[in-house]
Every structure is written in structure tokens, then in C-alpha cells.
Design an enzyme around this catalytic site. Structure first.
Site, PDB file in Angstrom:
ATOM      1  N   CYS A 116       0.954  -1.099   0.250  1.00 45.32           N
ATOM      2  CA  CYS A 116      -0.197  -0.096   0.200  1.00 45.32           C
ATOM      3  C   CYS A 116       0.590   1.055  -0.007  1.00 45.32           C
ATOM      4  CB  CYS A 116      -0.547   0.139   1.232  1.00 45.32           C
ATOM      5  SG  CYS A 116      -1.629   2.052   1.079  1.00 45.32           S
ATOM      6  N   ASN A 135      -0.822  -3.283 -15.295  1.00 47.81           N
ATOM      7  CA  ASN A 135      -0.848  -3.710 -16.798  1.00 47.81           C
ATOM      8  C   ASN A 135      -1.908  -4.178 -16.892  1.00 47.81           C
ATOM      9  OD1 ASN A 135       1.029  -1.465 -16.015  1.00 47.81           O
ATOM     10  ND2 ASN A 135       2.562  -2.863 -16.564  1.00 47.81           N
TER      11      ASN A 135
END
Length: 529
Positions: free
Chosen positions: A117, A219
Site C-alpha cells: 500500500c 498493467n
């Protein structure tokens, strides 16, 4: 505690055996997403090709101490269809992490430690990607969890800019006991408008260097990306977050009409309720491109307060789309550079920083980008929302109030602080140096002598006498603290309390529990209680 399933004790599987047998060789994985990968969304994703799901990130310390938090985020979500499942925690303390994991292990197939995170809340809480330099701590956390838990421990990480350091990082986690590693191919600085492209080269290098299963993250917008990532990197599985939010059928290789998945999701939510904010956020993602066309319905979706209200707005969006389809001309192409028409589920490509934002060698900060936006005629969506709530609000930087800054941290300093610090820094300094700050009413010099007497039951603080309008005395000027003795020989009627001088300084009643050391307390008649 009643366990969700009756399972006979069996040896803990590790590495590839764990991935192939417990996780069923999962290749299509839904990422842990705060407030977004809840049970209803996980079930929807599983119906459309997801083979493994993670819970939203849970805070280990809160999970340990708060039974309601456990119930709301895991225990009440038990569902036989929702397996295999990995529960993710953020933590920075080995004991707390293991305690939380022990409470969760009977409801899942593995425990994941969030080391990826990059958000500011993770920086403030000292967890996630902001632990990636503390290898000793991470070794202790993984090792202890590996020893104590009956299920495997896994990790989700972000990469370092250097491939070799990323590889050594992954090998350290593997050696400590990590049984499966998810690698997000971005650094912790790559987020928001600065996300950029994830590095599959880093992921490929990690996969070659470790002997445990690796999932790739980054991606992934369609099924072709999944297949290409597996082929290019050699990973065992691919995890999707944002791509999954905009098209839950991503792993099926389909791009259905938005209303098809929106209606299916709302039906699941009726069976497995979740906070309305989660539902609203999912609908905003699913209908993202349509809401750019029918913007008046964006406000309606933001304002509705019930699940049926959200469903009604979604139905209206469906009708608007069907009207758009009926008016569509033969050979017409999607507008706005989209691969499909706006009513079709499709990826969302996050816009990058404006051209020239990397001049002078470095990436611009999010704050700098926001300030740059403020100089243009068009406000950001966030600022537009604020202006809707408050039409008089202005974002002109020249009209912002100027504050003197704290000498230590840069936050606005207290107007009356004698040290030129903010309240937080002043408090730390005052108690560290035992120094009074009259402006902020911090008085560490007030002594433990009085505290000890109060705690032993000898004195009772009644009130403080100061000048009119200044109940605690003018800037530590003369003032008498009125105290009453609890000792048998010092009792007195309520109308004639004994007055004790305290260095001629007033005393606040909420300062009583503090331990101070320099107070000279004497009775009004010169004696001492």
C-alpha cells in the site's frame, strides 16, 4: 466461536503444493481492494472467471481488539462459494499480526501481509509499502506467522527502482517463510497521476530468483494482457484490481453491456448486504464512461441514500444507453478515443501528469499537480464537488490564508506558543524538557507533589480563582487554587475552603492526573495538609 466449516486437521501445505492443491492452481486473481473487494463483489467476479480472491485489507490491530470489526469484515461474510480466499492484513508488529491471523485463519486459505500500500494513510500508520526498508522487522513478522499459523502466509509487495534490490527483497521474504509472493511492478512513489507503467522486468527477475509461486500485478486491463503477462514473466497467476473494477468479466475475455453486470451485482448485494458506500463506488466504476456522457445522473447517483435508489439510477442509465443505441448511425465509431461505446464494460486508462511535469529531473508531487490545476480555468472533479457543496468556496491560491509555520514540522504553529511550534510539537517539547508553554496552557513544571497528595486522597481540587474573563489566571499571573483536604484533621465546611498557593500560579482541574515535580503547595494559614 463456531467455525465456518468442519475441516479435519491436515499438514500445512507450502509453496507450489499450496498453490496447486489449496488454491487449485489459480491463475486469475482479484486483488485486495479497500472497501471494494467485499463478498458481493468477490462472488460476482468468481461468476465471471476469477479463480482466487482476496479480502479488502484489514487492520490487524483493530481486528484483534474489536469484535464488531471482525464480524463486519470477515465472520459474517462466510460463504461456501467464496473459496479459495486469502485474508490480507496490514501490520507493523509481529505479535499483533499473528494474533489477528490466528483469529482469521479458520475462515480462509492463507493470510497475506500487505507490503504494497503506497497511500499516505499507510505512511502515517507505518505499514504497507513503507515497511519495505525494514527487513529485520519483516523477517520476524513472516517467521513468527509461519511458525504459529495453520495456514500459509503470503506477501504482496511493490518493487524497488533497482531490480537487484527487488530480487534480494523477495528472496528475504521467501527465506523467512513466505509461501506465495504477489509483485506489483510499481514503486511506492508510482500512484495516482504518477502511476505510470508497471515493470514486468522486475516481476520476471523475481520469478526467476525464487522457488515459490509468484503472482504479477500491474498493467492488466483485458484477458490478452493476462496471457501476455504470464508468457513474458513466467508467473503462476495474474492479479487485477482496477481492470476488474471496470469490467468484472475481464477474466472471461468478455466486454458485456454495463447494465448486465450492474444488475447482477445489485442482485448479489440484496442477498449479501454491504455498506451503501461500497455499492455506490462500484456503480461509479462500472458506469464511469457513461457518466461522462450523462453527467446529470452522476449527481443523482452521488445523492441517493438507499440501495433501491441506486438501482433506480442504474436503471435510468440503462434506458439512456438504449436510447443512445437507437440513435446510433451505421458505421459510427466510439467518441473520446474509447475502444468501445460508453455502454460497454471497458478499461479505464488513468491520465498521467501533464507534459513537462518531469522537467528539471524529477516527478512532480500530487500537491504540485493539484496546485497547477488550480491555476487553470477548469477545476478538478474533486474541487467541482466541493464548490457544489459550497458555492462561495474559492480555489484562488492568492486568497488562501497565510499561516506561520511550526519550526519543526511545517504545520501551522500555535498563535500563542512561546516556542513557535504547533500544538503537537509543543506538547512533545514541553514534556521532554519539563518546560511550561503559557500560550497553549501546557504546564509540565506543575509538580508531582500535588499529584501524589491528590492520588493518596489527601487533597481535593475544587476550582481555580483567576482574574475575570481569565479563569486560569493571566498568562500564569497570580491565581489561587482552591483545594479541600480529605484528611480528618483538615475538614472544613463548603463555605470556607482552605486556599493553597501554587507558586502563585493557577491550576487546571484536568491537569491533576499529570505527574509534575516542582510544586510547592502551602495552606492559606502557612501550614501543610
Amino acid at each position: 466461536m463456531v467455525l465456518p466449516f468442519s475441516v479435519e486437521a491436515m499438514p500445512k501445505l507450502e509453496g507450489f503444493e499450496f498453490w496447486s492443491r489449496t488454491l487449485g492452481g489459480a491463475r486469475h486473481v482479484v486483488a485486495p481492494m479497500v472497501d471494494q473487494s467485499e463478498l458481493a463483489w468477490r462472488l460476482l467476479s468468481r461468476r465471471h472467471g476469477a479463480q482466487l480472491c482476496y479480502t479488502p485489507m484489514l487492520h490487524a490491530q483493530v481486528f484483534v481488539r474489536d469484535a464488531n470489526y471482525r464480524k463486519e469484515n470477515l465472520y459474517c461474510d462466510v460463504c461456501p462459494e467464496d473459496r479459495p480466499l486469502i485474508v490480507q492484513f496490514c501490520a507493523n508488529d509481529p505479535e499483533v499480526f499473528v494474533q489477528a491471523a490466528l483469529l482469521a485463519q479458520d475462515y480462509c486459505d492463507a493470510i497475506d501481509l500487505n507490503l504494497g500500500c503506497p497511500q499516505m494513510i499507510a505512511k502515517r500508520g507505518h505499514y504497507g509499502a513503507f515497511l519495505q526498508e525494514e527487513w529485520d522487522l519483516l523477517q520476524r513478522m513472516i517467521l513468527l506467522a509461519h511458525e504459529k499459523l495453520s495456514v500459509p502466509v503470503t506477501c504482496k509487495i511493490r518493487v524497488f527502482p533497482e531490480i537487484d534490490k527487488t530480487v534480494r527483497y523477495a528472496q528475504m521474504l521467501e527465506k523467512a517463510g513466505c509461501q506465495l509472493l504477489t509483485v506489483h511492478g510499481r514503486t511506492k512513489e508510482q500512484k495516482g497521476p504518477l502511476s505510470g507503467t508497471a515493470s514486468w522486468e522486475h516481476i520476471k527477475a523475481v520469478r526467476k530468483a525464487v522457488a515459490i509461486p509468484v503472482f504479477a500485478n500491474g498493467n492488466i486491463q483485458c484477458l490478452r494482457d493476462v496471457e501476455r503477462c504470464i508468457q513474458d514473466t513466467g508467473v503462476q497467476g495474474v492479479m487485477s484490481a482496477e481492470g476488474n473494477l471496470h469490467n468484472p468479466a475481464l477474466f472471461e475475455g468478455r466486454s458485456p453491456a454495463v447494465w448486465e453486470l450492474a444488475e447482477e451485482y445489485l442482485d448479489i448485494v440484496r442477498q449479501h448486504p454491504c455498506p451503501l458506500s461500497y455499492v455506490r463506488a462500484h456503480l461509479f466504476k462500472l458506469w464511469h464512461h457513461t457518466l461522462q456522457v450523462h453527467q446529470q445522473l452522476r449527481e443523482e447517483l452521488a445523492k441517493v441514500k438507499t440501495l433501491e435508489g441506486i438501482a433506480a439510477v442504474s436503471q435510468e442509465l440503462k434506458l439512456r444507453c438504449q436510447e443512445d443505441i437507437s440513435r446510433q448511425k451505421e458505421g459510427e465509431k466510439p467518441s473520446g478515443g474509447l475502444p468501445f461505446f460508453h455502454w460497454i464494460c471497458q478499461p479505464y486508462f488513468r491520465p498521467g501528469p501533464k507534459e513537462g511535469s518531469k522537467e528539471n529531473g524529477g516527478a512532480r508531487s500530487k500537491r504540485a499537480l493539484e496546485e497547477e490545476e488550480g491555476t487553470t480555468d477548469v477545476l478538478s472533479k474533486n474541487k467541482q464537488k466541493k464548490q457544489l457543496r459550497n458555492p462561495h468556496k474559492t480555489f484562488d491560491p492568492s486568497l488562501k490564508p497565510k499561516y506561520a509555520k511550526c519550526d519543526q514540522c511545517g504545520n501551522p504553529k500555535g498563535n500563542r506558543c512561546v516556542f513557535n511550534l504547533c500544538r503537537g510539537c509543543c506538547k512533545k517539547r514541553a514534556f521532554k524538557e519539563t518546560a511550561d508553554c503559557p500560550g497553549l496552557l501546557l504546564k509540565p513544571q506543575l509538580t508531582s507533589h500535588l499529584r501524589k497528595r491528590l492520588y493518596s486522597g489527601n487533597l481535593l481540587l475544587l476550582h481555580t480563582e483567576g482574574q475575570a474573563g481569565l479563569p486560569f489566571g493571566p498568562s500564569w499571573g497570580p491565581g489561587d487554587a482552591v483545594l479541600r483536604s480529605r484528611l480528618p484533621g483538615w475538614t472544613c465546611p463548603p463555605h470556607s475552603p482552605r486556599v493553597f498557593k501554587m507558586n502563585n500560579k493557577p491550576f487546571q482541574r484536568w491537569d491533576v492526573p499529570r505527574l509534575f515535580d516542582n510544586m510547592n503547595v502551602t495552606g492559606a494559614n502557612g501550614g501543610r495538609p
